[in-house]
Design a protein around this motif. Structure first.
Motif, PDB file in Angstrom:
ATOM      1  N   TYR A  55       0.842  -1.197   0.000  1.00  0.00           N
ATOM      2  CA  TYR A  55       0.000   0.000   0.000  1.00  0.00           C
ATOM      3  C   TYR A  55       0.875   1.245   0.000  1.00  0.00           C
ATOM      4  O   TYR A  55       2.009   1.214   0.458  1.00  0.00           O
ATOM      5  N   LYS A  56       0.350   2.338  -0.475  1.00  0.00           N
ATOM      6  CA  LYS A  56       1.047   3.613  -0.379  1.00  0.00           C
ATOM      7  C   LYS A  56       0.723   4.202   0.985  1.00  0.00           C
ATOM      8  O   LYS A  56      -0.425   4.435   1.300  1.00  0.00           O
ATOM      9  N   GLN A  57       1.730   4.435   1.782  1.00  0.00           N
ATOM     10  CA  GLN A  57       1.536   4.960   3.131  1.00  0.00           C
ATOM     11  C   GLN A  57       1.762   6.468   3.138  1.00  0.00           C
ATOM     12  O   GLN A  57       2.799   6.958   3.557  1.00  0.00           O
ATOM     13  N   TRP A  58       0.752   7.199   2.665  1.00  0.00           N
ATOM     14  CA  TRP A  58       0.869   8.653   2.646  1.00  0.00           C
ATOM     15  C   TRP A  58       0.988   9.189   4.063  1.00  0.00           C
ATOM     16  O   TRP A  58       1.672  10.199   4.289  1.00  0.00           O
ATOM     17  N   ASN A  59       0.321   8.527   5.000  1.00  0.00           N
ATOM     18  CA  ASN A  59       0.414   8.968   6.388  1.00  0.00           C
ATOM     19  C   ASN A  59       1.839   8.862   6.907  1.00  0.00           C
ATOM     20  O   ASN A  59       2.312   9.719   7.649  1.00  0.00           O
ATOM     21  N   ALA A  60       2.559   7.819   6.508  1.00  0.00           N
ATOM     22  CA  ALA A  60       3.944   7.657   6.930  1.00  0.00           C
ATOM     23  C   ALA A  60       4.811   8.764   6.336  1.00  0.00           C
ATOM     24  O   ALA A  60       5.683   9.317   7.017  1.00  0.00           O
ATOM     25  N   ALA A  61       4.573   9.094   5.084  1.00  0.00           N
ATOM     26  CA  ALA A  61       5.325  10.178   4.455  1.00  0.00           C
ATOM     27  C   ALA A  61       5.043  11.500   5.176  1.00  0.00           C
ATOM     28  O   ALA A  61       5.952  12.310   5.386  1.00  0.00           O
ATOM     29  N   PHE A  62       3.794  11.700   5.572  1.00  0.00           N
ATOM     30  CA  PHE A  62       3.442  12.905   6.317  1.00  0.00           C
ATOM     31  C   PHE A  62       4.178  12.924   7.654  1.00  0.00           C
ATOM     32  O   PHE A  62       4.738  13.962   8.054  1.00  0.00           O
ATOM     33  N   ASP A  63       4.201  11.789   8.358  1.00  0.00           N
ATOM     34  CA  ASP A  63       4.911  11.718   9.642  1.00  0.00           C
ATOM     35  C   ASP A  63       6.396  12.017   9.465  1.00  0.00           C
ATOM     36  O   ASP A  63       7.001  12.733  10.267  1.00  0.00           O
ATOM     37  N   ALA A  64       7.006  11.462   8.413  1.00  0.00           N
ATOM     38  CA  ALA A  64       8.421  11.720   8.150  1.00  0.00           C
ATOM     39  C   ALA A  64       8.648  13.212   7.889  1.00  0.00           C
ATOM     40  O   ALA A  64       9.605  13.803   8.408  1.00  0.00           O
ATOM     41  N   GLY A  65       7.779  13.817   7.104  1.00  0.00           N
ATOM     42  CA  GLY A  65       7.890  15.243   6.834  1.00  0.00           C
ATOM     43  C   GLY A  65       7.734  16.088   8.092  1.00  0.00           C
ATOM     44  O   GLY A  65       8.435  17.084   8.282  1.00  0.00           O
ATOM     45  N   TYR A  66       6.816  15.670   8.955  1.00  0.00           N
ATOM     46  CA  TYR A  66       6.608  16.375  10.221  1.00  0.00           C
ATOM     47  C   TYR A  66       7.881  16.294  11.069  1.00  0.00           C
ATOM     48  O   TYR A  66       8.336  17.297  11.630  1.00  0.00           O
ATOM     49  N   CYS A  67       8.462  15.096  11.142  1.00  0.00           N
ATOM     50  CA  CYS A  67       9.716  14.928  11.886  1.00  0.00           C
ATOM     51  C   CYS A  67      10.814  15.799  11.298  1.00  0.00           C
ATOM     52  O   CYS A  67      11.551  16.469  12.035  1.00  0.00           O
ATOM     53  N   ALA A  68      10.935  15.800   9.974  1.00  0.00           N
ATOM     54  CA  ALA A  68      11.972  16.603   9.326  1.00  0.00           C
ATOM     55  C   ALA A  68      11.784  18.081   9.650  1.00  0.00           C
ATOM     56  O   ALA A  68      12.748  18.787   9.974  1.00  0.00           O
ATOM     57  N   ALA A  69      10.554  18.551   9.588  1.00  0.00           N
ATOM     58  CA  ALA A  69      10.269  19.960   9.866  1.00  0.00           C
ATOM     59  C   ALA A  69      10.561  20.324  11.322  1.00  0.00           C
ATOM     60  O   ALA A  69      11.026  21.432  11.605  1.00  0.00           O
TER      61      ALA A  69
END
Length: 147
Positions: A88-102
């Motif tokens: 599956y595409k885990q858009w939520n995971a990508a969002f979490d990674a982006g949040y961490c990066a920010a």
């Protein structure tokens, strides 16, 4: 050293349990947190706010209710592990990674080599990329036990 580790992403395999068991076997002082991993419960998180006749609004409400937990736990974690599965595409995971990066929160990505290209930006901001839960355990062991 004690760590609070947030486990983000794919919910269809036992990678979380593998990491927890591996860290437990090394007696690492780590508290693990995660989003709700029961897919049906997560999808229904906003249902107590009323029935919706359009799936967009049901998803919208549930995403916001889930975000209360996720944002709070991401704010509290020392490091996050973000898992991207193949199915599956885990858009939520990508969002979490982006949040961490920010926010400047270190994170480790966990995924197979066959999805390196679509995750190049996510991996680019990560502190490490692992392909197995065992590699994540070794990274956490190094962080917790190194002097």
């Amino acid at each position: 050293m004690k760590l609070n580790v947030y486990l983000s992403g794919e919910i269809h395999t036992d990678w979380r349990e593998q990491i927890k068991a591996g860290c437990g076997a090394h007696d690492l002082d780590i508290e693990f947190t995660s989003a709700v991993t029961n897919h049906d419960a997560s999808d229904a998180a906003g249902d107590m706010l009323g029935v919706e006749d359009k799936s967009f609004w049901r998803d919208h409400k549930s995403a916001k209710v889930n975000a209360i937990r996720i944002k709070s736990l991401l704010e509290q974690c020392d490091v996050a592990v973000v898992r991207f599965g193949d199915k599956y595409k885990q858009w939520n995971a990508a969002f979490d990674a982006g949040y961490c990066a920010a926010k400047g929160t270190p994170y480790i990505t966990l995924h197979d080599e066959n999805i390196v290209h679509p995750l190049k930006e996510v991996d680019g901001a990560a502190m490490a990329w692992a392909t197995t839960p065992e590699q994540v355990v070794e990274i956490l062991k190094y962080v917790v036990k190194s002097a």
